[in-house]
Every structure is written in C-alpha cells, then in structure tokens.
Design an enzyme around this catalytic site. Structure first.
Site, mmCIF file in Angstrom:
data_model
loop_
_atom_site.group_PDB
_atom_site.id
_atom_site.type_symbol
_atom_site.label_atom_id
_atom_site.label_comp_id
_atom_site.label_asym_id
_atom_site.label_seq_id
_atom_site.Cartn_x
_atom_site.Cartn_y
_atom_site.Cartn_z
ATOM 1 N N GLU A 169 0.807 -1.232 0.000
ATOM 2 C CA GLU A 169 0.000 0.000 0.000
ATOM 3 C C GLU A 169 0.836 1.277 0.000
ATOM 4 O O GLU A 169 0.606 2.180 0.797
ATOM 5 C CB GLU A 169 -0.951 -0.024 1.207
ATOM 6 C CG GLU A 169 -1.855 -1.241 1.178
ATOM 7 C CD GLU A 169 -2.748 -1.379 2.418
ATOM 8 O OE1 GLU A 169 -2.645 -0.543 3.325
ATOM 9 O OE2 GLU A 169 -3.533 -2.340 2.464
ATOM 10 N N ASN A 211 1.993 -5.210 -3.172
ATOM 11 C CA ASN A 211 0.590 -5.508 -2.877
ATOM 12 C C ASN A 211 -0.168 -4.216 -2.587
ATOM 13 O O ASN A 211 0.318 -3.365 -1.839
ATOM 14 C CB ASN A 211 0.550 -6.425 -1.635
ATOM 15 C CG ASN A 211 -0.816 -6.990 -1.332
ATOM 16 O OD1 ASN A 211 -1.464 -7.548 -2.217
ATOM 17 N ND2 ASN A 211 -1.260 -6.861 -0.096
ATOM 18 N N HIS A 247 -10.647 -5.933 -2.333
ATOM 19 C CA HIS A 247 -11.695 -5.743 -1.324
ATOM 20 C C HIS A 247 -12.837 -4.989 -2.008
ATOM 21 O O HIS A 247 -12.700 -3.799 -2.313
ATOM 22 C CB HIS A 247 -11.156 -4.903 -0.154
ATOM 23 C CG HIS A 247 -10.098 -5.591 0.640
ATOM 24 N ND1 HIS A 247 -10.345 -6.701 1.404
ATOM 25 C CD2 HIS A 247 -8.775 -5.321 0.792
ATOM 26 C CE1 HIS A 247 -9.223 -7.080 2.006
ATOM 27 N NE2 HIS A 247 -8.254 -6.273 1.644
ATOM 28 N N GLU A 276 -6.327 -10.620 -1.213
ATOM 29 C CA GLU A 276 -7.132 -10.382 0.005
ATOM 30 C C GLU A 276 -8.607 -10.320 -0.360
ATOM 31 O O GLU A 276 -9.362 -9.490 0.175
ATOM 32 C CB GLU A 276 -6.703 -9.081 0.696
ATOM 33 C CG GLU A 276 -5.235 -9.037 1.059
ATOM 34 C CD GLU A 276 -4.819 -7.755 1.777
ATOM 35 O OE1 GLU A 276 -5.696 -6.991 2.233
ATOM 36 O OE2 GLU A 276 -3.607 -7.517 1.880
ATOM 37 N N ASP A 278 -12.354 -10.183 -0.741
ATOM 38 C CA ASP A 278 -13.638 -10.282 -0.045
ATOM 39 C C ASP A 278 -14.607 -9.336 -0.741
ATOM 40 O O ASP A 278 -14.198 -8.318 -1.302
ATOM 41 C CB ASP A 278 -13.537 -10.048 1.473
ATOM 42 C CG ASP A 278 -12.930 -8.728 1.889
ATOM 43 O OD1 ASP A 278 -12.742 -7.845 1.028
ATOM 44 O OD2 ASP A 278 -12.663 -8.569 3.101
HETATM 45 O O1 G2I Z 1 -7.815 -3.751 6.289
HETATM 46 C C1 G2I Z 1 -7.923 -4.918 5.552
HETATM 47 C C2 G2I Z 1 -6.584 -5.329 4.971
HETATM 48 C C3 G2I Z 1 -6.115 -4.305 3.947
HETATM 49 N N1 G2I Z 1 -4.860 -4.732 3.329
HETATM 50 C C4 G2I Z 1 -3.784 -5.072 4.240
HETATM 51 C C5 G2I Z 1 -4.236 -6.046 5.301
HETATM 52 O O2 G2I Z 1 -3.203 -6.268 6.223
HETATM 53 C C6 G2I Z 1 -5.481 -5.551 6.014
HETATM 54 O O3 G2I Z 1 -5.827 -6.537 7.000
HETATM 55 C C7 G2I Z 1 -6.379 -6.047 8.178
HETATM 56 C C8 G2I Z 1 -6.698 -7.218 9.102
HETATM 57 O O4 G2I Z 1 -7.652 -8.025 8.462
HETATM 58 C C9 G2I Z 1 -7.256 -6.693 10.414
HETATM 59 O O5 G2I Z 1 -7.382 -7.779 11.324
HETATM 60 O O6 G2I Z 1 -5.468 -5.185 8.805
HETATM 61 C C10 G2I Z 1 -6.025 -4.576 9.946
HETATM 62 C C11 G2I Z 1 -5.077 -3.538 10.500
HETATM 63 O O7 G2I Z 1 -4.671 -2.659 9.530
HETATM 64 C C12 G2I Z 1 -6.322 -5.634 10.992
HETATM 65 O O8 G2I Z 1 -6.969 -5.048 12.081
HETATM 66 C C13 G2I Z 1 -6.340 -5.181 13.297
HETATM 67 C C14 G2I Z 1 -6.905 -4.168 14.244
HETATM 68 O O9 G2I Z 1 -6.615 -2.865 13.728
HETATM 69 C C15 G2I Z 1 -6.286 -4.323 15.575
HETATM 70 O O10 G2I Z 1 -6.889 -3.422 16.481
HETATM 71 C C16 G2I Z 1 -6.430 -5.742 16.055
HETATM 72 O O11 G2I Z 1 -5.715 -5.923 17.253
HETATM 73 O O12 G2I Z 1 -6.567 -6.483 13.802
HETATM 74 C C17 G2I Z 1 -5.890 -6.711 14.994
HETATM 75 C C18 G2I Z 1 -6.020 -8.188 15.385
HETATM 76 O O13 G2I Z 1 -7.370 -8.536 15.427
#
Ligand code: G2I
Length: 458
Positions: A169, A211, A247, A276, A278
């Site tokens: 990103e 990515n 997404h 990714e 969805d």
């Molecule tokens: O935002 C969707 C994705 C966009 N592209 C990059 C990916 O890395 C990103 O994944 C998401 C995860 O699916 C989430 O799970 O990235 C988020 C953070 O940027 C993740 O969220 C985080 C929360 O922000 C935290 O508060 C939490 O502790 O997930 C963590 C674990 O549940």
C-alpha cells in the site's frame, strides 16, 4: 533463467549450484488416463478445483483462531495457501526495536506446513501497523531499521514462504498517481526498491510481490504501480509478482476491466495474485461477483492464485458486511458454490473426455531431478521426458528423506508434503510430444530427495 514458455509459477530462478542429478527410467504407461477430470468427478474443494489449472486457493488465517475446530476444519479442507492476517506484520514481529517475536507467525507457519499448505508472507514494509518505536523514526535511522527488519524477518522464514508482500500500500488513493506520504516514503523515493533488494538477498527462494488495494481496475493509482513495476523490470530490481487485494463492495465493485488490468501487469513479466479477496453482500449478487473474479484469474495465465481474506464471515475484518464464502457456522454460501463452479468450469480446465471412450494410451516417461541443496533447505527441478511416443499426462513419485517436507511446488500439483510425494501434471503441461520434455519444480525444508523418482505416463 526465466522460463517464458510456461504460463505461470515459472519465474523461479535456476539453481545456482547443481549438486545431484538423478535419472529414473520409465514406468509403464497406464491404460486409462487419470490426469483428466470429467464433469462427473469435478473437484469438490476450492483448493483441489484451483489445482486443476495449477493455481492455489488460499485464505488469511488468524493465529488466535487455530483452536477453533470449525475454523480449522473448513480451512484445512478448502485451502491450499495461507496468509497470516496480522502475525507477520511489523508490529507483531518487531514490537521493540531489534527484539523479534515470531511466536504467532510461527504458529500459522507450522499449521500451514503441517497441513501441506503453502505460505504467503504479509508484509515486510508498510506505513501502517508499525510498532510505536518505528512510527516515531525518520531518515537514515528509519531506512536502516526497515532494512534490518526485512532482513531478519525474511531470514527467519527463509525457505517457508512462497511469496512475500514485500511492500504494501505505498501509493496514494485518488488521481494523483503519487506515492503515499509516509515516514518510509520520506526516507527517499528509492525505499521500495531497497526493500525488494533486501528481501531478495535474505530469501532468494521467495517470490517478491508489491501488494495494494484500489488497483484492481485501470486507474491513476494502478497506472502508477504499473509504471513502477515496468521501471523495476527494466532496471533489474527484483520483483516477481503484484498482489491485487480485491476488497469489493457496492461503492467499489469488481471493475469491468479487472481481467484486462491483471493481464497488463502479467504482460510486464510478473505473476499476478489476488491476495485479500472479499466482497460485501449476500446471495446471488455476491455469488456473481465472486464468479467474475475467479474467471478473470483463470483467464490470465500468469494469475497464480486467489486468497480470500478470512474463512467465515464472522472471521472477517468487516464481519457485518458478510464478505466471505462461509457463514458464521462454517456453512457454504452461494458465493462458495459460484466460486467452486467457476474454478471447475474455467477455460484452463483440463479437457473433459467422454467416459464411454477410453482416452488414447500414451507412451512411457522418465524423470530426472536436479537438486540445489543448502543447509536446511533445497529446491529440486524435475525434468520429465517422453520416449518415442507422446505422453498425455504424467505423475512423478519420489520419496523425501525423513524430516524433509515440500513447501512450494510450481508447474505441477503436489500430493503429500513429506515421505512419498506424488506430483501430477498441471493442465497446461500434461502433454509431452514424442521425444520432448517438460519441467516442474519444488522447494522444501530439510534434505532434498536422493532416492530415484519414478514416472508414470498416461
Ligand atoms: O484492512 C484490511 C486489509 C487491507 N490490506 C492489508 C491487510 O493487512 C489488512 O488486514 C487487516 C486485518 O484483516 C485486520 O485484522 O489489517 C487490519 C489492521 O490494519 C487488521 O486489524 C487489526 C486491528 O486494527 C487491531 O486493532 C487488532 O488488534 O486487527 C488486529 C487483530 O485482530
């Protein structure tokens, strides 16, 4: 050497050192072809159906859910590739500077390898999810910290990763076509190529991807990424693949030029991967969008595979929008069926044959293995040669030494990860003309195979 003659998964670098060459001579041709699936025995899982065209079908996995048996049952049954959703990110792996924590990333890696799945690494350099110490850094100190982080993490996972999202990103949304402003960007415009060169040096066996999101169709942002990839390819900056996060929702639906956009990147000489996926929604509309995405990937020969961003809707980062293929109970949604059907009916599927007419019997084949061994890991390139008659399909069986396991296969479909492993042809390299040959390869941990491989032709 780049192998331009095979559709994808073919950008592995040649072994630098050739340690062993093994030759096995042909096993008798089988009377009936087993390489071709008819409609009646179409594959019944996402992973198996994607494998029919030599592709993978993956999911994001969260370490905290590996104790949930519904989650692990569905994930193990359906998927052949795993991405750690958060556990290999910068804040997770280096919470304090120079103190590396791999516990949760390793849990995912060993779940994947233990269940015969490959791993995508996510992600080595990103403006987001930086630990506090890195967020407050700048200039040379930050550049050096980034290089150290990439080196340490990629070295830790060396030999286990099919592809790394090296940089995530890094481009701005909107029409500017500019880099995203971030502390990393402010260290100098060359931070991305430095990240890729650093990753290559640390793990030369992993494919290295850029990515991003909102790059799924042709627009100012994807044009800027395209120009960067083109520049990297022309200057020899090591980049092997581009990840399209995909997404989607009603404000950001699957673009009409999705396939064309994947294709133009593939035409730069890189693999493309849907990383990714969805799609918010439900029912037939959601199902149709999933089908469109799958068909686009199948139509692009260098689209190596698809990863969805979670198993069940309730596992999603945007759970309330129900964007995944399984409901909260692990039941298959219409989107699942549409995805499976698209994978089974894709244009690169093996040809179906009339079950009442036995397919022609092919000739015999032989296999030879070239091994590149290092401490704790290896890559093997296997050449399959036809005799004086053409081969219509092939399977190579070999036995790995104790403790060795396959982590990554290209140009073949692997059955089993350790012990006796069988590799069957992909749809696009099933046929070998009389006197001709084809190659596939695999990477593994431990000691490479010294036993003689056998080759069965059909
Ligand atoms: O935002 C969707 C994705 C966009 N592209 C990059 C990916 O890395 C990103 O994944 C998401 C995860 O699916 C989430 O799970 O990235 C988020 C953070 O940027 C993740 O969220 C985080 C929360 O922000 C935290 O508060 C939490 O502790 O997930 C963590 C674990 O549940």
């Amino acid at each position: 050497m780049r192998q331009a003659s095979v559709p994808h998964g073919a950008t592995r670098r040649s072994p630098l050192r050739v340690a062993t060459t093994l030759i096995a001579t042909g096993v008798v041709a089988a009377a009936t072809a087993v390489a071709f699936a008819s409609a009646a025995d179409a594959a019944t899982t996402l992973g198996a159906s994607a494998a029919q065209s030599g592709r993978y079908f993956g999911t994001a996995i969260a370490a905290g859910k590996l104790g949930d048996s519904v989650y692990t049952t569905v994930a193990n049954r359906e998927f052949t590739m795993v991405t750690a959703e958060n556990e290999m990110k910068i804040d997770a792996t280096e919470p304090n500077q120079n103190q590396f924590t791999y516990t949760n990333g390793d849990r995912i890696a060993s779940w994947a390898t233990g269940n015969g799945k490959r791993l995508r690494g996510h992600t080595l350099a990103w403006h987001s999810q930086q630990p506090g110490w890195m967020q407050s850094m700048s200039g040379t100190a930050l550049r050096n910290a980034m290089i150290n982080h990439i080196t340490r993490v990629a070295t830790h996972y060396k030999g286990q990763i099919y592809a790394w999202d090296v940089v995530n990103e890094a481009f701005a949304d909107g029409n500017s076509g500019a880099r995203r402003d971030s502390n990393l960007q402010r260290t100098g415009n060359d931070w991305i190529e430095v990240a890729f060169r650093t990753a290559r040096a640390a793990d030369p066996g992993a494919k290295l991807c850029y990515n991003d999101y909102n790059t799924d169709g042709q627009n100012a942002k994807s044009n800027a990424v395209y120009a960067m990839v083109q520049d990297f390819r022309s200057r020899g900056v090591p980049i092997d693949c581009v990840g399209f996060q995909s997404h989607f929702n009603s404000q950001s639906p699957v673009p009409g030029d999705y396939q064309a956009n994947l294709q133009r990147f593939a035409d730069l000489g890189v693999d493309v991967q849907i990383t990714e996926l969805d799609i918010e929604g439900s029912g037939s509309a959601q199902a149709a969008s999933y089908s469109t995405v799958v068909k686009a990937c199948l139509a692009v020969s260098r689209c190596a595979g698809i990863t969805v961003w979670g198993v069940r809707d309730t596992d999603s980062w945007r759970a309330s929008a129900t964007p995944l293929l399984f409901d909260g109970n692990g039941n298959k949604k219409p989107a699942y069926t549409a995805t499976l059907d698209a994978l089974n009916g894709g244009p690169t599927n093996p040809p179906t044959s009339d079950p009442t007419t036995p397919p022609p019997t092919g000739g015999a084949c032989s296999a030879s293995t070239t091994l590149n061994q290092w401490t704790g890991g290896f890559t093997a390139t296997v050449r399959i040669s036809a005799g004086s008659a053409a081969v219509n399909g092939w399977a190579v069986t070999l036995t790995l030494p104790a403790g060795a396991s396959v982590t990554n296969t290209w140009n073949a479909v692997a059955g089993g990860g350790s012990g006796t492993v069988r590799f069957a042809n992909a749809s696009y390299n099933a046929r070998i003309p009389a006197g001709g040959s084809t190659e596939f390869g695999f990477q593994g941990t431990g000691t490479g195979p010294s036993a003689t491989p056998s080759c069965a032709a059909s």
